[in-house]
Design a protein around this motif. Structure first.
Motif, PDB file in Angstrom:
ATOM      1  N   LEU A  87      44.811  31.865  34.585  1.00  0.00           N
ATOM      2  CA  LEU A  87      44.528  30.490  35.193  1.00  0.00           C
ATOM      3  C   LEU A  87      44.038  30.429  36.307  1.00  0.00           C
ATOM      4  O   LEU A  87      44.285  30.714  37.188  1.00  0.00           O
ATOM      5  CB  LEU A  87      45.941  29.813  35.301  1.00  0.00           C
ATOM      6  CG  LEU A  87      46.060  28.331  34.929  1.00  0.00           C
ATOM      7  CD1 LEU A  87      45.396  27.835  33.591  1.00  0.00           C
ATOM      8  CD2 LEU A  87      47.453  27.865  34.997  1.00  0.00           C
ATOM      9  N   GLU A  88      42.853  29.432  36.449  1.00  0.00           N
ATOM     10  CA  GLU A  88      42.053  29.326  37.417  1.00  0.00           C
ATOM     11  C   GLU A  88      42.393  27.642  38.123  1.00  0.00           C
ATOM     12  O   GLU A  88      42.169  27.528  39.264  1.00  0.00           O
ATOM     13  CB  GLU A  88      40.749  29.420  37.400  1.00  0.00           C
ATOM     14  CG  GLU A  88      40.293  30.806  36.916  1.00  0.00           C
ATOM     15  CD  GLU A  88      38.751  30.998  36.847  1.00  0.00           C
ATOM     16  OE1 GLU A  88      37.951  30.237  37.180  1.00  0.00           O
ATOM     17  OE2 GLU A  88      38.461  32.179  36.074  1.00  0.00           O
ATOM     18  N   VAL A  89      42.607  26.921  37.208  1.00  0.00           N
ATOM     19  CA  VAL A  89      42.423  25.346  37.450  1.00  0.00           C
ATOM     20  C   VAL A  89      43.886  24.898  36.888  1.00  0.00           C
ATOM     21  O   VAL A  89      43.971  25.179  35.584  1.00  0.00           O
ATOM     22  CB  VAL A  89      41.372  24.539  36.863  1.00  0.00           C
ATOM     23  CG1 VAL A  89      41.502  23.077  37.453  1.00  0.00           C
ATOM     24  CG2 VAL A  89      40.004  25.145  37.592  1.00  0.00           C
ATOM     25  N   LEU A 145      44.222  31.726  40.492  1.00  0.00           N
ATOM     26  CA  LEU A 145      44.550  30.172  40.742  1.00  0.00           C
ATOM     27  C   LEU A 145      43.659  29.781  41.905  1.00  0.00           C
ATOM     28  O   LEU A 145      43.971  30.338  43.098  1.00  0.00           O
ATOM     29  CB  LEU A 145      45.747  29.732  40.786  1.00  0.00           C
ATOM     30  CG  LEU A 145      46.010  28.157  40.637  1.00  0.00           C
ATOM     31  CD1 LEU A 145      45.811  27.616  39.071  1.00  0.00           C
ATOM     32  CD2 LEU A 145      47.422  27.751  40.892  1.00  0.00           C
ATOM     33  N   HIS A 146      42.597  28.851  41.778  1.00  0.00           N
ATOM     34  CA  HIS A 146      41.921  28.648  43.069  1.00  0.00           C
ATOM     35  C   HIS A 146      41.742  26.922  43.061  1.00  0.00           C
ATOM     36  O   HIS A 146      41.549  26.756  43.903  1.00  0.00           O
ATOM     37  CB  HIS A 146      40.498  28.861  43.029  1.00  0.00           C
ATOM     38  CG  HIS A 146      39.592  28.472  41.832  1.00  0.00           C
ATOM     39  ND1 HIS A 146      39.255  27.145  41.327  1.00  0.00           N
ATOM     40  CD2 HIS A 146      39.109  29.426  40.610  1.00  0.00           C
ATOM     41  CE1 HIS A 146      38.423  27.130  40.369  1.00  0.00           C
ATOM     42  NE2 HIS A 146      38.411  28.453  39.676  1.00  0.00           N
ATOM     43  N   LEU A 186      48.351  33.622  46.014  1.00  0.00           N
ATOM     44  CA  LEU A 186      47.956  32.280  45.903  1.00  0.00           C
ATOM     45  C   LEU A 186      47.484  31.865  47.317  1.00  0.00           C
ATOM     46  O   LEU A 186      46.221  30.937  47.457  1.00  0.00           O
ATOM     47  CB  LEU A 186      49.091  31.382  45.553  1.00  0.00           C
ATOM     48  CG  LEU A 186      48.985  29.974  45.189  1.00  0.00           C
ATOM     49  CD1 LEU A 186      47.820  29.987  43.831  1.00  0.00           C
ATOM     50  CD2 LEU A 186      49.932  29.090  45.057  1.00  0.00           C
ATOM     51  N   ALA A 187      48.051  32.680  48.093  1.00  0.00           N
ATOM     52  CA  ALA A 187      47.807  32.264  49.777  1.00  0.00           C
ATOM     53  C   ALA A 187      46.298  32.544  50.181  1.00  0.00           C
ATOM     54  O   ALA A 187      45.552  32.104  50.859  1.00  0.00           O
ATOM     55  CB  ALA A 187      48.569  33.119  50.675  1.00  0.00           C
ATOM     56  N   ARG A 188      45.668  33.620  49.242  1.00  0.00           N
ATOM     57  CA  ARG A 188      44.280  33.905  49.460  1.00  0.00           C
ATOM     58  C   ARG A 188      43.299  33.378  48.480  1.00  0.00           C
ATOM     59  O   ARG A 188      42.207  33.076  48.771  1.00  0.00           O
ATOM     60  CB  ARG A 188      44.146  35.450  49.619  1.00  0.00           C
ATOM     61  CG  ARG A 188      44.406  36.100  51.031  1.00  0.00           C
ATOM     62  CD  ARG A 188      44.554  37.652  50.828  1.00  0.00           C
ATOM     63  NE  ARG A 188      45.934  37.940  50.475  1.00  0.00           N
ATOM     64  CZ  ARG A 188      46.150  38.673  49.366  1.00  0.00           C
ATOM     65  NH1 ARG A 188      45.328  39.178  48.612  1.00  0.00           N
ATOM     66  NH2 ARG A 188      47.496  38.952  49.029  1.00  0.00           N
ATOM     67  N   SER A 189      43.776  33.213  47.293  1.00  0.00           N
ATOM     68  CA  SER A 189      42.870  32.609  46.204  1.00  0.00           C
ATOM     69  C   SER A 189      42.838  31.221  46.182  1.00  0.00           C
ATOM     70  O   SER A 189      41.518  30.729  45.619  1.00  0.00           O
ATOM     71  CB  SER A 189      43.372  33.222  45.048  1.00  0.00           C
ATOM     72  OG  SER A 189      44.750  32.483  44.463  1.00  0.00           O
TER      73      SER A 189
END
Lengths: 137, 313
Positions: free
Chosen positions: B12-14, B35-36, B60-63
């Motif tokens: 999942l990206e969005v 996830l971005h 998530l903190a980086r992506s």
């Protein structure tokens, strides 16, 4: 980073039909309509329209607000110079808005007004895109 | 958020969970490595648990690049949010924020920051430490003044300040070289000429300090108590290029109007060492001295060159 004007049809020189896309918080200045008819329909979201009186000839005071209203999806509005001036804004901080505008005859300059003083300033309006193609300026 | 989210959709990206009545977002988010973009506007987030614990270590903190939390109930920026080091775009529009935490500077990749429609009263100078910030929206708040440090936002293209409580701007705002758009309407900007604001005469300590600095009286740390050595290091230069003087605590605040493109008058706050000093040039201009009366015209023509879409009225 402000609202965009996207020309859809120029009606053989008789009118301009355009779509305006308003991000959250985007608004226009107070402006006139260079003696043309102006129709507006909300396609998405809501837009607040604030009507102003024309400033006095030697304008040097705060401009007078006539009325304001929030136009909802599918609602239409009309204005011309004899009715007055207006500011249109998307006051939502969460939703963008889209509106359809018809100007007849077409015009590409108008006056913008400083609400605090009534001073006016002629501007040339530009299109972000025309017939689906990005306008490079 | 459903418990099996990261198992069902590991790529999942969005994720858009706007308008779903969410009150919290839990650990299901932490195991989404790709996830971005996370859109969670118009929910009931704002209480504890709005963002999951352990965010710091999660991918998530980086992506995460885009986070939209507009239309929720945040009364403060959740500290967990400041762990999202890769964040480029953040919206907290239409919440209940009363301030901006100085640690906002941790989001050093931030390019777009939307904080319109809150109850913010002041801007921390640390906001100016965001080197990539291009678009800053602070409209519809209760902001009374802009810290002059904001002029350090060299990447800023668009600044939205309409509908606040500003009476003047710091003259440093003219240093924002790339600023294309500035909205200032709906602020009680000073329109009439304002007499010089109260000037408290300098103390003896201030006068002595000024003399030491301007006459280059030599001193060494062994000559003075440490407190006075520190005091002397805090001298500010009078911005008037013809003055060359310094001031410590006692300065004249003067509102000078800069005529903008010949149409608008922007009230800018100047700090001077004494009432006899005339108002300075914009420090960004490299030009030579000129008479004080035409200072504001020169400042204006330089500024007009840079700011093309000022939306004042």
């Amino acid at each position: 980073f402000r609202y965009t004007r996207n020309l859809v049809d120029n009606g053989n020189g008789k009118f301009n039909l355009m779509i305006l896309c308003w991000g959250e918080g985007h608004g226009s200045s107070i402006h006139d309509h260079t003696d043309s008819h102006c129709f507006m329909k909300i396609l998405q979201g809501n837009l607040k329209e604030t009507l102003f009186e024309w400033p006095e000839k030697k304008g040097n005071g705060e401009m007078t607000k006539k009325s304001e209203r929030v136009l909802r999806e599918n609602q239409c509005a009309y204005i011309n110079d004899s009715i007055g001036l207006h500011r249109v804004e998307n006051i939502s901080h969460t939703e963008p808005a889209v509106s359809l505008h018809l100007y007849s005859p077409p015009f590409n300059t108008c006056n913008t007004f400083d609400q605090r003083t009534g001073h006016k300033h002629k501007v040339t309006m530009t299109f972000y895109s025309q017939f689906g193609e990005r306008t490079v300026c | 958020l459903p418990a099996g989210l990261s198992q069902w959709f590991p790529a999942l990206e969005v994720l858009d969970v706007s308008g779903t009545g969410l009150t919290e977002m839990g650990t299901e988010l932490l195991s989404l490595p790709c996830l971005h973009t996370l859109l969670a506007k118009n929910n009931r987030l704002g209480g504890p648990g709005s963002l999951p614990k352990g965010l710091e270590q999660a991918p998530l903190a980086r992506s995460l690049r885009v986070l939209n939390l507009s239309g929720n109930r945040f009364s403060e920026v959740p500290p967990a949010l400041l762990q999202l080091r890769g964040l480029r775009s953040l919206s907290l529009g239409g919440n209940r924020l009363h301030g901006i935490p100085p640690d906002i500077q941790e989001l050093h990749s931030l390019e777009f920051l939307y904080l319109g429609g809150n109850f913010i009263t002041a801007i921390p100078p640390e906001l100016a430490k965001l080197p990539s910030l291009r678009y800053l929206v602070l409209c519809d708040n209760k902001i009374q003044s802009i810290p002059p440090q904001l002029a350090q936002l060299h990447s800023l293209r668009s600044l939205s300040l309409h509908n606040n409580l500003l009476t003047y701007l710091p003259r440093e705002i003219l240093n924002l070289v790339h600023l294309d758009e500035l909205s200032l309407r709906g602020n009680p900007l000073v329109v009439r000429f304002v007499r010089d604001l109260t000037y408290n005469p300098p103390s003896l300590q201030e006068l002595a300090g000024r003399t030491i600095k301007t006459r280059n009286v030599p001193y060494a740390p062994s000559d003075l108590p440490e407190s006075l050595v520190r005091y002397l290091s805090l001298a500010s230069n009078c911005p008037n290029p013809k003055c060359g003087g310094v001031y410590f605590d006692s300065c004249v605040r003067q509102i000078k109007f800069v005529d903008f493109c010949g149409k608008y008058r922007l009230p800018l706050m100047h700090y001077l060492c004494s009432p006899e000093c005339s108002s300075p040039f914009s420090s960004a201009s490299q030009s030579s001295t000129s008479q004080s009366e035409s200072d504001s015209e020169d400042e204006a023509s330089i500024a007009a060159h840079r700011m093309q879409k000022v939306l004042l009225g």
